[in-house]
Design a protein around this motif. Structure first.
Motif, PDB file in Angstrom:
ATOM      1  N   ILE A 261       0.837  -1.206   0.000  1.00 30.60           N
ATOM      2  CA  ILE A 261       0.000   0.000   0.000  1.00 30.60           C
ATOM      3  C   ILE A 261       0.871   1.255   0.000  1.00 30.60           C
ATOM      4  CG2 ILE A 261      -1.737   1.286   1.315  1.00 30.60           C
ATOM      5  CD1 ILE A 261      -2.727  -1.527   2.305  1.00 30.60           C
ATOM      6  N   ILE A 262       1.967   1.219   0.753  1.00 28.39           N
ATOM      7  CA  ILE A 262       2.918   2.343   0.740  1.00 28.39           C
ATOM      8  C   ILE A 262       3.488   2.530  -0.662  1.00 28.39           C
ATOM      9  CG2 ILE A 262       5.183   3.119   1.569  1.00 28.39           C
ATOM     10  CD1 ILE A 262       4.472   1.723   4.267  1.00 28.39           C
ATOM     11  N   ASP A 263       3.880   1.431  -1.287  1.00 27.56           N
ATOM     12  CA  ASP A 263       4.432   1.508  -2.653  1.00 27.56           C
ATOM     13  C   ASP A 263       3.410   2.064  -3.632  1.00 27.56           C
ATOM     14  OD1 ASP A 263       6.839   0.523  -1.791  1.00 27.56           O
ATOM     15  OD2 ASP A 263       6.473  -1.546  -2.441  1.00 27.56           O
ATOM     16  N   TYR A 264       2.155   1.683  -3.463  1.00 25.34           N
ATOM     17  CA  TYR A 264       1.075   2.203  -4.306  1.00 25.34           C
ATOM     18  C   TYR A 264       1.020   3.725  -4.209  1.00 25.34           C
ATOM     19  CZ  TYR A 264      -3.748   3.433  -5.563  1.00 25.34           C
ATOM     20  OH  TYR A 264      -4.859   4.037  -6.108  1.00 25.34           O
ATOM     21  N   TRP A 265       1.107   4.247  -2.985  1.00 22.35           N
ATOM     22  CA  TRP A 265       0.998   5.690  -2.794  1.00 22.35           C
ATOM     23  C   TRP A 265       2.263   6.429  -3.230  1.00 22.35           C
ATOM     24  CZ3 TRP A 265      -2.995   8.426  -3.025  1.00 22.35           C
ATOM     25  CH2 TRP A 265      -4.222   7.907  -2.633  1.00 22.35           C
ATOM     26  N   LYS A 266       3.417   5.794  -3.114  1.00 21.52           N
ATOM     27  CA  LYS A 266       4.642   6.426  -3.630  1.00 21.52           C
ATOM     28  C   LYS A 266       4.534   6.636  -5.140  1.00 21.52           C
ATOM     29  CE  LYS A 266       8.615   4.804  -2.048  1.00 21.52           C
ATOM     30  NZ  LYS A 266       9.615   3.799  -1.559  1.00 21.52           N
ATOM     31  N   LYS A 267       4.003   5.639  -5.844  1.00 16.93           N
ATOM     32  CA  LYS A 267       3.826   5.759  -7.292  1.00 16.93           C
ATOM     33  C   LYS A 267       2.760   6.796  -7.624  1.00 16.93           C
ATOM     34  CE  LYS A 267       5.196   0.983  -8.276  1.00 16.93           C
ATOM     35  NZ  LYS A 267       4.719  -0.375  -8.671  1.00 16.93           N
ATOM     36  N   LYS A 268       1.688   6.798  -6.842  1.00 13.39           N
ATOM     37  CA  LYS A 268       0.586   7.717  -7.115  1.00 13.39           C
ATOM     38  C   LYS A 268       1.029   9.168  -6.923  1.00 13.39           C
ATOM     39  CE  LYS A 268      -2.919   6.353  -7.979  1.00 13.39           C
ATOM     40  NZ  LYS A 268      -3.518   6.091  -9.319  1.00 13.39           N
ATOM     41  N   VAL A 269       1.786   9.438  -5.865  1.00  9.76           N
ATOM     42  CA  VAL A 269       2.295  10.792  -5.629  1.00  9.76           C
ATOM     43  C   VAL A 269       3.213  11.210  -6.771  1.00  9.76           C
ATOM     44  CG1 VAL A 269       3.779  12.194  -4.129  1.00  9.76           C
ATOM     45  CG2 VAL A 269       2.018  10.727  -3.117  1.00  9.76           C
ATOM     46  N   GLN A 270       4.022  10.276  -7.257  1.00  8.16           N
ATOM     47  CA  GLN A 270       4.918  10.575  -8.379  1.00  8.16           C
ATOM     48  C   GLN A 270       4.115  10.924  -9.626  1.00  8.16           C
ATOM     49  OE1 GLN A 270       8.211  10.872  -7.992  1.00  8.16           O
ATOM     50  NE2 GLN A 270       8.282  11.639 -10.088  1.00  8.16           N
ATOM     51  N   GLU A 271       3.041  10.190  -9.865  1.00  9.55           N
ATOM     52  CA  GLU A 271       2.173  10.465 -11.014  1.00  9.55           C
ATOM     53  C   GLU A 271       1.594  11.879 -10.950  1.00  9.55           C
ATOM     54  OE1 GLU A 271      -0.947   7.579 -11.336  1.00  9.55           O
ATOM     55  OE2 GLU A 271       0.453   5.890 -11.253  1.00  9.55           O
ATOM     56  N   TYR A 272       1.293  12.319  -9.755  1.00  3.31           N
ATOM     57  CA  TYR A 272       0.644  13.616  -9.559  1.00  3.31           C
ATOM     58  C   TYR A 272       1.641  14.738  -9.268  1.00  3.31           C
ATOM     59  CZ  TYR A 272      -4.274  12.258  -9.612  1.00  3.31           C
ATOM     60  OH  TYR A 272      -5.526  11.848 -10.008  1.00  3.31           O
ATOM     61  N   SER A 273       2.926  14.468  -9.416  1.00  2.96           N
ATOM     62  CA  SER A 273       3.953  15.415  -8.991  1.00  2.96           C
ATOM     63  C   SER A 273       3.768  16.815  -9.591  1.00  2.96           C
ATOM     64  CB  SER A 273       5.338  14.878  -9.353  1.00  2.96           C
ATOM     65  OG  SER A 273       6.340  15.760  -8.896  1.00  2.96           O
ATOM     66  N   SER A 274       3.604  16.913 -10.896  1.00  4.72           N
ATOM     67  CA  SER A 274       3.467  18.235 -11.526  1.00  4.72           C
ATOM     68  C   SER A 274       2.148  18.897 -11.131  1.00  4.72           C
ATOM     69  CB  SER A 274       3.577  18.123 -13.039  1.00  4.72           C
ATOM     70  OG  SER A 274       2.584  17.270 -13.564  1.00  4.72           O
ATOM     71  N   TRP A 275       1.088  18.103 -10.983  1.00  4.01           N
ATOM     72  CA  TRP A 275      -0.207  18.628 -10.546  1.00  4.01           C
ATOM     73  C   TRP A 275      -0.101  19.197  -9.126  1.00  4.01           C
ATOM     74  CZ3 TRP A 275      -3.722  17.855  -6.637  1.00  4.01           C
ATOM     75  CH2 TRP A 275      -5.016  18.312  -6.831  1.00  4.01           C
TER      76      TRP A 275
END
Length: 312
Positions: A261-275
């Motif tokens: 679940i932590i890994d899921y959120w690390k990827k999700k935050v990266q996806e939204y980085s510019s936003w």
């Protein structure tokens, strides 16, 4: 209008419980955009999906939605310590990797539990209070919540359930929960966010918990007071409210491990980085607000007997 279509079961729930009317949605969104454009003090996002989250959270009352949007951005100005840790800060990833605050993704999207209240797991005992502060962990939660608002229709439509696991919590954690911090937490979460809380479940409660619990209970709405459940170590009791499908393996569930679940959120935050970077441009300029400016004092003032709270 660019809003994401939702599954029929969620659309029906939004209609019946939130007064959502697809035929009226375009006009409602435009009304909010027109109102935002006329507010000299307010710099607010106008993405359709973002505004829709606030409309749903306010059951499509335009006046309540305007108040909540204004309060949300005012909190950023009045309580900057609660938004200080950005997604680019090293501390953000440190705290994220500890698993202090996790919105539980439902990896079994075909399960019936896909359309039950979104579960948020909070584990304050996972961080060292000598190294991190409660305000830093709340800063992280606000970043995660922004992503949820943009992409998780289930969380906005069906509401949220919170698991507060106090395993490992110490007097050091408790001492960080000052009256001012608790009040700011209530305003920046219960009042300012468009999530409808359906329940809070306390696990592994330590000695001294009652002081915090009674203080917190005194500050929240009567409706939310009735949704507080103290399970301590009785996980079976919690399963009556929260499906095992969404719970991590560490809590007897089938929803992946804490690390996954932590890994899921690390990827999700990266996806939204510019936003997320762009989102830092929004807030309020209280010197431009018509009428009386909103300040930390008038937004988070400690009232009545709560001021006398002492931690033994």
């Amino acid at each position: 209008m660019t809003v994401r279509p939702v599954p029929p079961i969620l659309a029906e729930k939004a209609k019946n419980e939130l007064n959502e009317d697809p035929n009226r949605l375009k006009n409602d969104l435009q009304s909010l955009k027109d109102w935002i454009a006329k507010q000299p003090h307010l710099r607010a996002r106008t993405d359709d999906q973002w505004l829709l989250a606030f409309l749903r959270g306010c059951k499509f009352s335009l006046e309540r939605t305007k108040e909540k949007i204004d309060l949300y951005y005012s909190c950023r100005s009045a309580a900057p310590d609660f938004y200080r840790i950005k997604h680019t800060d090293p501390k953000f990833n440190e705290i994220l990797e500890l698993g202090v605050f996790l919105v539980l993704p439902n990896f079994k999207l075909d399960a019936a539990s896909s359309y039950t209240p979104q579960v948020i797991l909070i584990r304050p005992g996972a961080y060292d209070p000598d190294k991190y502060s409660i305000t830093e962990t709340v800063s992280l939660s606000h970043v995660i919540e922004k992503i949820v608002m943009m992409e998780n229709d289930n969380a906005i439509i069906t509401g949220t359930q919170i698991i507060l696991d106090l395993d490992g919590a110490t007097i050091g954690h408790l001492m960080q929960m000052t009256p001012s911090v608790i009040k700011k937490m209530v305003v920046t979460t219960q009042d300012a966010l468009p999530f409808r809380e359906k329940g809070t479940h306390y696990l592994n409660t330590p000695a001294g918990f009652e002081t915090f619990f009674n203080a917190f209970k005194a500050l929240i709405s009567k409706k939310n007071q009735s949704r507080l459940h103290v399970h301590n170590k009785n996980y079976e009791e919690m399963y009556k409210y929260i499906p095992k499908d969404v719970l991590p393996a560490e809590y007897g569930g089938n929803g992946g491990t804490i690390k996954e679940i932590i890994d899921y959120w690390k990827k999700k935050v990266q996806e939204y980085s510019s936003w997320l970077e762009e989102d830092e441009n929004y807030g309020t300029d209280e010197s431009m607000r018509p009428g009386k400016p909103k300040t930390a004092e008038n937004m988070f003032g400690i009232e009545g007997s709560f001021r006398q709270l002492q931690v033994d």
